[in-house]
Design an enzyme around this catalytic site. Sequence first.
Site, PDB file in Angstrom:
ATOM      1  N   ASP A   1       0.854  -1.197   0.000  1.00 47.83           N
ATOM      2  CA  ASP A   1       0.000   0.000   0.000  1.00 47.83           C
ATOM      3  C   ASP A   1       0.886   1.242   0.000  1.00 47.83           C
ATOM      4  O   ASP A   1       2.095   1.141   0.173  1.00 47.83           O
ATOM      5  CB  ASP A   1      -0.869  -0.003   1.266  1.00 47.83           C
ATOM      6  CG  ASP A   1      -0.005  -0.042   2.518  1.00 47.83           C
ATOM      7  OD1 ASP A   1       0.361   1.027   3.009  1.00 47.83           O
ATOM      8  OD2 ASP A   1       0.343  -1.151   2.985  1.00 47.83           O
TER       9      ASP A   1
ATOM     10  N   ASP B   1       0.580   3.692   2.259  1.00 48.82           N
ATOM     11  CA  ASP B   1       0.324   4.321   3.558  1.00 48.82           C
ATOM     12  C   ASP B   1      -0.735   5.415   3.361  1.00 48.82           C
ATOM     13  O   ASP B   1      -1.791   5.112   2.799  1.00 48.82           O
ATOM     14  CB  ASP B   1       1.632   4.826   4.178  1.00 48.82           C
ATOM     15  CG  ASP B   1       1.525   4.949   5.689  1.00 48.82           C
ATOM     16  OD1 ASP B   1       0.864   4.100   6.304  1.00 48.82           O
ATOM     17  OD2 ASP B   1       2.092   5.890   6.262  1.00 48.82           O
TER      18      ASP B   1
HETATM   19  N1  ADE Z   1       2.237  -2.968   6.932  1.00 51.23           N
HETATM   20  C1  ADE Z   1       1.718  -2.913   5.691  1.00 51.23           C
HETATM   21  N2  ADE Z   1       1.402  -1.642   5.354  1.00 51.23           N
HETATM   22  C2  ADE Z   1       1.744  -0.864   6.407  1.00 51.23           C
HETATM   23  C3  ADE Z   1       1.672   0.527   6.673  1.00 51.23           C
HETATM   24  N3  ADE Z   1       1.177   1.377   5.780  1.00 51.23           N
HETATM   25  N4  ADE Z   1       2.114   0.970   7.870  1.00 51.23           N
HETATM   26  C4  ADE Z   1       2.622   0.102   8.780  1.00 51.23           C
HETATM   27  N5  ADE Z   1       2.704  -1.213   8.582  1.00 51.23           N
HETATM   28  C5  ADE Z   1       2.282  -1.703   7.403  1.00 51.23           C
END
Ligand code: ADE
Length: 277
Positions: free
Chosen positions: A214, A216
């Site tokens: 992703d 974030d």
């Molecule tokens: N694990 C997978 N995506 C994450 C994110 N955006 N922040 C923290 N841990 C994660």
Amino acid sequence: MVIVKVGILGGSGLNKASLFSLLKEEWMETPFGKPSDALQHGTIAGVPCVLLARHGREHSLQPTVVNYRANLWALREAGCTHVLAATACGSLREHIEPGHFVTIDTFIDRTTKRKSSFHDGSPEGLPGIQHLAMNEPFCPHTRALLQQACQEHSVTCHPTGTMVCIEGARFSTVAESKMFRILGGDVINMTTVPEVVLARELGLCYAALAMATDYDCWRDSGEAVNVQKVLQVMKSNADTAIRVLKTTVALIAKEDWSQIVPQLQDSVTMNVMLSKT
Ligand code: ADE
């Protein structure tokens, strides 16, 4: 000649059935308590391997309560020389797209509640105080083999990257996410620290295969991170991660570690301050 054995720390989507046929399941107790799950023993390309589910097989342990010390201790007790850590992460950079891998080479520690040394002054702890150098926390030789394996499977792998490790369990705010970018973070997760530090304290060759799932929440457009998105990307890339890990194990077995492993272990013992009494 060092006989290699590879510990694999997996998140969800990485189970024994996908990696090897099980030879033995071993529930262990360590001086630091119980590992997250049983050690699953098997072989990949003839190399002895041990799989450990970091969050437990039902994914019931949140990052703060994972017993990282017991996990690493158990893998070392089982005879592992290497640890390959699979981890999902958020991307803090446009060019690191969901589905890409990163062989991270450093970290920014934003954790607050974890036991991060075996040398903690407790009766069960190791003696002295460990001031371990962290200029190269991840094994560069093992990272190079992960990169080679990604290349062999035509998978995009960013050869370097800074992992921001947050305490969790919540994800970051937009303000935090933007701050981590300014600080130089490339990817973000919740488990790299203290896992890599503890592996180093035990002289294990540790490298992480970080999979971006992703973006974030720093981007002005697009969806913010959520668990469904993380799971969906992990699921659709799990087979690739497994292929890369299997190839890496085979590559590890072809290398001569007779200089590297003892050197790593020496660098650890040299940095322990023992009291004079
Ligand atoms: N694990 C997978 N995506 C994450 C994110 N955006 N922040 C923290 N841990 C994660």
